[in-house]
Write a protein that holds these residues in place. Structure first.
Motif, short mmCIF file in Angstrom:
data_model
loop_
_atom_site.label_atom_id
_atom_site.label_comp_id
_atom_site.label_asym_id
_atom_site.label_seq_id
_atom_site.Cartn_x
_atom_site.Cartn_y
_atom_site.Cartn_z
N GLN A 49 37.89 -79.00 -29.80
CA GLN A 49 39.00 -78.05 -29.68
C GLN A 49 40.31 -78.70 -30.12
O GLN A 49 41.14 -78.06 -30.77
CB GLN A 49 39.11 -77.54 -28.25
N ALA A 50 40.49 -79.98 -29.79
CA ALA A 50 41.70 -80.71 -30.19
C ALA A 50 41.76 -80.86 -31.71
O ALA A 50 42.84 -80.77 -32.30
CB ALA A 50 41.76 -82.07 -29.51
N ARG A 51 40.62 -81.06 -32.34
CA ARG A 51 40.59 -81.17 -33.80
C ARG A 51 40.98 -79.84 -34.46
O ARG A 51 41.71 -79.83 -35.45
CB ARG A 51 39.20 -81.60 -34.27
N VAL A 52 40.49 -78.74 -33.93
CA VAL A 52 40.86 -77.42 -34.46
C VAL A 52 42.36 -77.20 -34.28
O VAL A 52 43.06 -76.76 -35.21
CB VAL A 52 40.05 -76.30 -33.77
N LEU A 53 42.88 -77.51 -33.10
CA LEU A 53 44.31 -77.39 -32.83
C LEU A 53 45.11 -78.28 -33.78
O LEU A 53 46.12 -77.86 -34.35
CB LEU A 53 44.61 -77.75 -31.37
N ARG A 54 44.64 -79.51 -33.97
CA ARG A 54 45.33 -80.46 -34.86
C ARG A 54 45.46 -79.89 -36.27
O ARG A 54 46.53 -79.94 -36.87
CB ARG A 54 44.55 -81.77 -34.88
N LEU A 79 45.83 -69.51 -31.46
CA LEU A 79 45.41 -70.56 -30.53
C LEU A 79 46.39 -70.67 -29.35
O LEU A 79 45.98 -70.74 -28.20
CB LEU A 79 45.32 -71.92 -31.24
N LEU A 80 47.68 -70.68 -29.66
CA LEU A 80 48.69 -70.85 -28.61
C LEU A 80 48.76 -69.66 -27.67
O LEU A 80 49.17 -69.80 -26.52
CB LEU A 80 50.06 -71.12 -29.24
N ALA A 81 48.33 -68.49 -28.13
CA ALA A 81 48.34 -67.30 -27.28
C ALA A 81 47.42 -67.47 -26.06
O ALA A 81 47.63 -66.82 -25.03
CB ALA A 81 47.92 -66.07 -28.07
N ALA A 82 46.44 -68.34 -26.17
CA ALA A 82 45.51 -68.57 -25.07
C ALA A 82 45.99 -69.65 -24.10
O ALA A 82 45.31 -69.94 -23.12
CB ALA A 82 44.15 -68.96 -25.63
N ALA A 83 47.15 -70.23 -24.37
CA ALA A 83 47.65 -71.33 -23.54
C ALA A 83 48.23 -70.81 -22.23
O ALA A 83 49.08 -69.93 -22.23
CB ALA A 83 48.72 -72.10 -24.29
N GLY A 102 48.57 -75.04 -14.32
CA GLY A 102 47.36 -75.68 -13.83
C GLY A 102 47.22 -77.13 -14.23
O GLY A 102 48.14 -77.92 -14.07
N ALA A 103 46.06 -77.46 -14.77
CA ALA A 103 45.74 -78.85 -15.09
C ALA A 103 46.43 -79.35 -16.36
O ALA A 103 46.20 -80.47 -16.77
CB ALA A 103 44.23 -78.99 -15.24
N ALA A 104 47.26 -78.55 -16.96
CA ALA A 104 48.02 -78.93 -18.15
C ALA A 104 47.10 -79.38 -19.28
O ALA A 104 47.10 -80.53 -19.68
CB ALA A 104 49.06 -79.99 -17.81
N SER A 105 46.31 -78.45 -19.79
CA SER A 105 45.44 -78.74 -20.92
C SER A 105 46.28 -79.14 -22.13
O SER A 105 47.48 -78.87 -22.19
CB SER A 105 44.61 -77.50 -21.26
N LEU A 106 45.64 -79.78 -23.09
CA LEU A 106 46.33 -80.17 -24.31
C LEU A 106 46.94 -78.94 -24.99
O LEU A 106 48.08 -78.98 -25.43
CB LEU A 106 45.37 -80.90 -25.25
N LEU A 107 46.18 -77.85 -25.04
CA LEU A 107 46.68 -76.62 -25.65
C LEU A 107 47.95 -76.14 -24.96
O LEU A 107 48.94 -75.79 -25.61
CB LEU A 107 45.61 -75.53 -25.62
#
Length: 169
Positions: A49-54, A79-83, A102-107
């Protein structure tokens, strides 16, 4: 790749994430436990998921510099709409900001960084290098905001030498 100082504020996170892949060498820091730990990535699914975001971020940063996408990638806005974000208000001065929930995901941290940079007016200054074998993220501190390369000494010099040689041929 670059001698530039890191981007300001939350943009440093985005810059660091985009720069986890060295296109010239093919080395991906997200392939290593140390590279993943830096971003709080724990599993292979999160790394994917981080690679796709990158790559979606890289497409946006190339657009900031006036360049076409380097490859197909999901739209960054989608992608950011799901953050998961929420609004915080500082009781001392009443200032508001978006913060990861919450847990502060990378997204969510990236989405909060984009929102922060939008309000600061710095988002469009984060760019990707023009060089096709580089596309390294950098913060454009030039007065006119027209920087093209992550490093004038490396990518800029190579591009100028190619143009010079093409004229003489």
């Amino acid at each position: 790749m670059t001698e530039r100082s890191p981007a300001p504020g939350g943009l440093a996170l985005i810059e660091a994430l985009v720069n986890t892949l060295d296109l010239e060498l093919g080395a991906d820091a997200l392939d290593t436990p140390q590279g993943r730990e830096r971003f709080g990535i724990t599993g292979d699914d999160e790394a994917d998921q981080a690679r796709v975001l990158r790559e979606s971020l890289r497409v946006a940063l190339l657009a900031h510099a006036g360049h076409p996408p380097h490859r197909a990638a999901p739209a960054l806005g989608d992608l950011l709409a799901a953050a998961p974000l929420f609004v915080t208000v500082d009781p001392a001065d009443g200032s508001a900001a978006l913060a990861p929930a919450g847990a502060a995901s990378l997204l969510a941290r990236v989405a909060a960084a984009v929102a922060e940079s939008l309000t600061a007016g710095t988002w469009m200054r984060l760019k990707a290098c023009e060089a096709a074998d580089c596309h390294w993220a950098y913060y454009d501190r030039s007065p006119a905001g027209r920087g093209r390369w992550c490093s004038m000494q490396v990518c800029g010099a190579r591009a100028k030498m190619r143009r010079y040689r093409a004229k003489g041929a």
